[in-house]
Design a protein around this motif. Structure first.
Motif, PDB file in Angstrom:
ATOM      1  N   TYR A 107     -11.094 -65.119 -13.206  1.00  0.00           N
ATOM      2  CA  TYR A 107     -10.696 -66.424 -13.107  1.00  0.00           C
ATOM      3  C   TYR A 107     -11.238 -67.057 -14.063  1.00  0.00           C
ATOM      4  O   TYR A 107     -11.702 -66.902 -15.416  1.00  0.00           O
ATOM      5  CB  TYR A 107     -12.255 -66.739 -11.821  1.00  0.00           C
ATOM      6  CG  TYR A 107     -13.383 -66.651 -12.552  1.00  0.00           C
ATOM      7  CD1 TYR A 107     -13.990 -67.733 -13.300  1.00  0.00           C
ATOM      8  CD2 TYR A 107     -14.365 -65.297 -12.239  1.00  0.00           C
ATOM      9  CE1 TYR A 107     -15.471 -67.628 -13.283  1.00  0.00           C
ATOM     10  CE2 TYR A 107     -15.189 -65.126 -13.130  1.00  0.00           C
ATOM     11  CZ  TYR A 107     -15.716 -66.403 -13.166  1.00  0.00           C
ATOM     12  OH  TYR A 107     -17.671 -66.333 -13.771  1.00  0.00           O
ATOM     13  N   ASN A 108     -10.736 -68.595 -14.089  1.00  0.00           N
ATOM     14  CA  ASN A 108     -11.498 -69.507 -15.258  1.00  0.00           C
ATOM     15  C   ASN A 108     -12.008 -70.419 -14.819  1.00  0.00           C
ATOM     16  O   ASN A 108     -12.102 -71.424 -13.612  1.00  0.00           O
ATOM     17  CB  ASN A 108      -9.474 -70.058 -15.270  1.00  0.00           C
ATOM     18  CG  ASN A 108     -10.333 -71.820 -16.381  1.00  0.00           C
ATOM     19  OD1 ASN A 108     -11.044 -72.149 -16.758  1.00  0.00           O
ATOM     20  ND2 ASN A 108      -9.178 -71.399 -16.894  1.00  0.00           N
ATOM     21  N   GLN A 110     -13.068 -73.678 -15.197  1.00  0.00           N
ATOM     22  CA  GLN A 110     -12.943 -74.515 -15.344  1.00  0.00           C
ATOM     23  C   GLN A 110     -11.905 -75.135 -14.563  1.00  0.00           C
ATOM     24  O   GLN A 110     -11.724 -75.727 -13.376  1.00  0.00           O
ATOM     25  CB  GLN A 110     -12.349 -75.549 -16.432  1.00  0.00           C
ATOM     26  CG  GLN A 110     -13.769 -75.558 -17.335  1.00  0.00           C
ATOM     27  CD  GLN A 110     -13.095 -76.494 -18.677  1.00  0.00           C
ATOM     28  OE1 GLN A 110     -13.123 -77.438 -19.113  1.00  0.00           O
ATOM     29  NE2 GLN A 110     -13.143 -75.899 -19.653  1.00  0.00           N
ATOM     30  N   THR A 111     -10.805 -74.447 -14.675  1.00  0.00           N
ATOM     31  CA  THR A 111      -9.421 -74.527 -13.369  1.00  0.00           C
ATOM     32  C   THR A 111      -9.774 -73.682 -11.892  1.00  0.00           C
ATOM     33  O   THR A 111      -8.315 -74.582 -11.252  1.00  0.00           O
ATOM     34  CB  THR A 111      -8.407 -74.294 -14.366  1.00  0.00           C
ATOM     35  OG1 THR A 111      -8.480 -72.819 -14.475  1.00  0.00           O
ATOM     36  CG2 THR A 111      -8.209 -75.032 -15.290  1.00  0.00           C
ATOM     37  N   ASP A 112     -10.148 -72.808 -11.556  1.00  0.00           N
ATOM     38  CA  ASP A 112     -10.111 -72.486 -10.834  1.00  0.00           C
ATOM     39  C   ASP A 112     -11.304 -72.932  -9.351  1.00  0.00           C
ATOM     40  O   ASP A 112     -11.274 -72.596  -8.489  1.00  0.00           O
ATOM     41  CB  ASP A 112     -10.813 -70.705 -10.616  1.00  0.00           C
ATOM     42  CG  ASP A 112      -8.615 -70.521 -11.221  1.00  0.00           C
ATOM     43  OD1 ASP A 112      -8.773 -70.588 -11.423  1.00  0.00           O
ATOM     44  OD2 ASP A 112      -9.133 -68.961 -11.589  1.00  0.00           O
ATOM     45  N   GLU A 114     -13.441 -77.135  -7.786  1.00  0.00           N
ATOM     46  CA  GLU A 114     -13.711 -78.365  -7.643  1.00  0.00           C
ATOM     47  C   GLU A 114     -14.799 -78.253  -7.912  1.00  0.00           C
ATOM     48  O   GLU A 114     -15.817 -78.004  -6.953  1.00  0.00           O
ATOM     49  CB  GLU A 114     -12.730 -78.547  -6.036  1.00  0.00           C
ATOM     50  CG  GLU A 114     -11.282 -78.392  -5.897  1.00  0.00           C
ATOM     51  CD  GLU A 114     -10.716 -79.466  -7.046  1.00  0.00           C
ATOM     52  OE1 GLU A 114     -10.818 -80.132  -7.515  1.00  0.00           O
ATOM     53  OE2 GLU A 114     -10.223 -79.321  -6.935  1.00  0.00           O
ATOM     54  N   TYR A 253     -19.732 -76.581  -6.307  1.00  0.00           N
ATOM     55  CA  TYR A 253     -18.272 -76.546  -6.363  1.00  0.00           C
ATOM     56  C   TYR A 253     -17.930 -75.826  -5.527  1.00  0.00           C
ATOM     57  O   TYR A 253     -18.649 -75.172  -4.554  1.00  0.00           O
ATOM     58  CB  TYR A 253     -17.964 -75.488  -8.104  1.00  0.00           C
ATOM     59  CG  TYR A 253     -18.839 -74.739  -9.298  1.00  0.00           C
ATOM     60  CD1 TYR A 253     -18.297 -75.941 -10.036  1.00  0.00           C
ATOM     61  CD2 TYR A 253     -19.830 -74.714  -8.760  1.00  0.00           C
ATOM     62  CE1 TYR A 253     -18.892 -76.306 -10.631  1.00  0.00           C
ATOM     63  CE2 TYR A 253     -20.931 -75.059 -10.277  1.00  0.00           C
ATOM     64  CZ  TYR A 253     -20.303 -75.314 -11.664  1.00  0.00           C
ATOM     65  OH  TYR A 253     -20.844 -75.466 -12.470  1.00  0.00           O
ATOM     66  N   LYS A 256     -10.739 -74.756  -6.750  1.00  0.00           N
ATOM     67  CA  LYS A 256      -9.830 -74.844  -6.724  1.00  0.00           C
ATOM     68  C   LYS A 256      -8.859 -75.782  -5.766  1.00  0.00           C
ATOM     69  O   LYS A 256      -8.304 -74.442  -4.691  1.00  0.00           O
ATOM     70  CB  LYS A 256      -9.587 -74.923  -8.185  1.00  0.00           C
ATOM     71  CG  LYS A 256      -7.660 -75.370  -8.176  1.00  0.00           C
ATOM     72  CD  LYS A 256      -8.171 -76.333  -9.200  1.00  0.00           C
ATOM     73  CE  LYS A 256      -7.549 -77.673  -9.489  1.00  0.00           C
ATOM     74  NZ  LYS A 256      -7.847 -78.893 -10.067  1.00  0.00           N
ATOM     75  N   ARG A 302     -17.224 -82.314 -13.573  1.00  0.00           N
ATOM     76  CA  ARG A 302     -16.360 -81.713 -14.731  1.00  0.00           C
ATOM     77  C   ARG A 302     -16.954 -81.840 -15.804  1.00  0.00           C
ATOM     78  O   ARG A 302     -16.347 -80.976 -17.092  1.00  0.00           O
ATOM     79  CB  ARG A 302     -15.329 -82.268 -13.710  1.00  0.00           C
ATOM     80  CG  ARG A 302     -14.142 -81.880 -14.538  1.00  0.00           C
ATOM     81  CD  ARG A 302     -12.852 -82.606 -14.111  1.00  0.00           C
ATOM     82  NE  ARG A 302     -12.977 -82.345 -12.468  1.00  0.00           N
ATOM     83  CZ  ARG A 302     -11.940 -81.946 -11.845  1.00  0.00           C
ATOM     84  NH1 ARG A 302     -11.773 -81.040 -12.127  1.00  0.00           N
ATOM     85  NH2 ARG A 302     -12.435 -82.082 -10.712  1.00  0.00           N
ATOM     86  N   LYS A 306     -16.673 -78.919 -19.289  1.00  0.00           N
ATOM     87  CA  LYS A 306     -16.495 -78.831 -20.117  1.00  0.00           C
ATOM     88  C   LYS A 306     -17.359 -78.985 -21.647  1.00  0.00           C
ATOM     89  O   LYS A 306     -16.574 -77.748 -22.453  1.00  0.00           O
ATOM     90  CB  LYS A 306     -15.911 -79.957 -20.221  1.00  0.00           C
ATOM     91  CG  LYS A 306     -14.430 -79.693 -21.267  1.00  0.00           C
ATOM     92  CD  LYS A 306     -13.461 -80.787 -21.080  1.00  0.00           C
ATOM     93  CE  LYS A 306     -12.190 -81.070 -21.861  1.00  0.00           C
ATOM     94  NZ  LYS A 306     -13.015 -81.565 -23.307  1.00  0.00           N
TER      95      LYS A 306
END
Ligand code: ASP
Length: 324
Positions: A107-108, A110-112, A114, A253, A256, A302, A306
């Motif tokens: 998985y990623n 950051q991008t996977d 919310e 979280y 996504k 978010r 990062k």
């Protein structure tokens, strides 16, 4: 004309169902995945927050512990879960270190996901089994150095906070120790209490009550300043390891693609939970406090994830620690 009317009707139907969805969520029990074993510090934070958020949302939030591999097994599960607001994920700093530590992640980070909001920043403590020979932090550091081949260090796997703290401690001391990985520091604490393992660095949300009842020995805290609820405990920073500092931030979280209205509803419930007097009191008893409201937001988490991924990446590649 007929087509236009049909389109308008379709739009209304769509809008209507989205509206109804936003109005009715949540209609059933929500599951919050914790990527460590039950009874540990992340689990403790999650249970307190889940109960209070559940009160606000008028639906129960149950905890599911999916431990192993420093939190990455639980994270992988959430990344694949339906983005419908019924699966949440409470993880800590490890979410930002895993991308640098693991050669392969499914998985990623950051991008996977919310982001919903930050929850708390928890100090860590250096602790040992009750009969560990050193009487204070000075003796602890020299004893561990002199006995590096026999001292065992418990952690929750590569990428866990206890692993990171140990990595920083060993680097600062210039000493390698034998590590014993667990699915979380809940079970690691049981072994520390039983004397099967020697030392650990873990969040105050797991160690405070054991320290106060004298069941384990505490040597130092990992924050720059001493803790209000254990003022006699020195910092590592003042004990010969200048600059040593770790605090374990926790974030909430959803997978996504979870609709924005649902994420906003959850962020509102999180902010309410963090103001709940019961949550604040329990956090204070455990040596921590909720984050300020402006940090308990999707935007703040978010940006934090990062920034933390960028902060840890060079530190980890310099240390040369990797896991498969
Ligand atoms: N404190 C653990 C860690 O080392 C995780 C846990 O069991 O909550 O990351």
């Amino acid at each position: 004309m007929k087509i236009t009317l049909m389109r308008a009707a379709a739009c209304l139907a769509l809008f209507g169902s989205a509206f109804a969805h936003a109005q009715t969520y949540p209609t059933k029990t929500i599951t919050m995945i914790v990527p460590f074993a039950a009874g540990g510090p992340t689990d403790t934070v999650a249970r307190l927050v889940a109960q209070s958020m559940g009160n606000k949302l008028k639906q129960q939030i149950i905890i599911e512990n999916v431990g192993g591999a420093g939190g990455t097994i639980g994270a992988a599960r959430v990344a694949k879960a339906a983005p419908d607001g019924y699966t949440l994920f409470l993880h800590h700093i490890g979410h930002s270190t895993a991308p640098s530590l693991y050669r392969k992640l499914s998985y990623n980070a950051q991008t996977d996901f919310e982001p919903i909001g930050l929850v708390t920043d928890v100090p860590m403590t250096i602790v040992a089994r009750k009969d560990f020979p050193a009487k204070d932090i000075k003796e602890f550091l020299s004893y561990v150095k002199a006995n590096k081949d026999k001292v065992t260090y418990a952690n929750a796997g590569v990428g866990s906070a206890s692993h990171l703290c140990g990595m920083l401690l060993m680097t600062a001391m210039g000493t390698d120790l034998t590590t014993v990985p667990y699915k979380g520091t809940g079970p690691a604490m049981n072994d520390l209490l039983g004397g099967q393992v020697d030392i650990m660095c873990d969040q105050t949300t797991n160690t405070t009550s054991q320290i106060k009842s004298g069941k384990i020995k505490a040597y130092a805290v990992t924050t720059k300043t001493r803790l209000a609820n254990m003022p006699d405990l020195p910092t590592l920073n003042e004990s010969g390891l200048p600059g040593f500092e770790v605090a374990v931030w926790h974030g909430l979280y959803a997978p996504k693609g979870t609709p924005k209205q649902i994420v906003d509803t959850l962020a509102g419930a999180l902010q309410t939970a963090l103001k709940d007097p019961n949550v604040k009191t329990r956090f204070a008893d455990l040596g921590t406090e909720p984050v300020a409201e402006k940090r308990a937001t999707p935007e703040a988490l978010r940006a934090h994830v990062k920034a933390e991924i960028e902060r840890w990446s060079p530190i980890i590649s310099k240390a040369g620690v990797y896991a498969d």
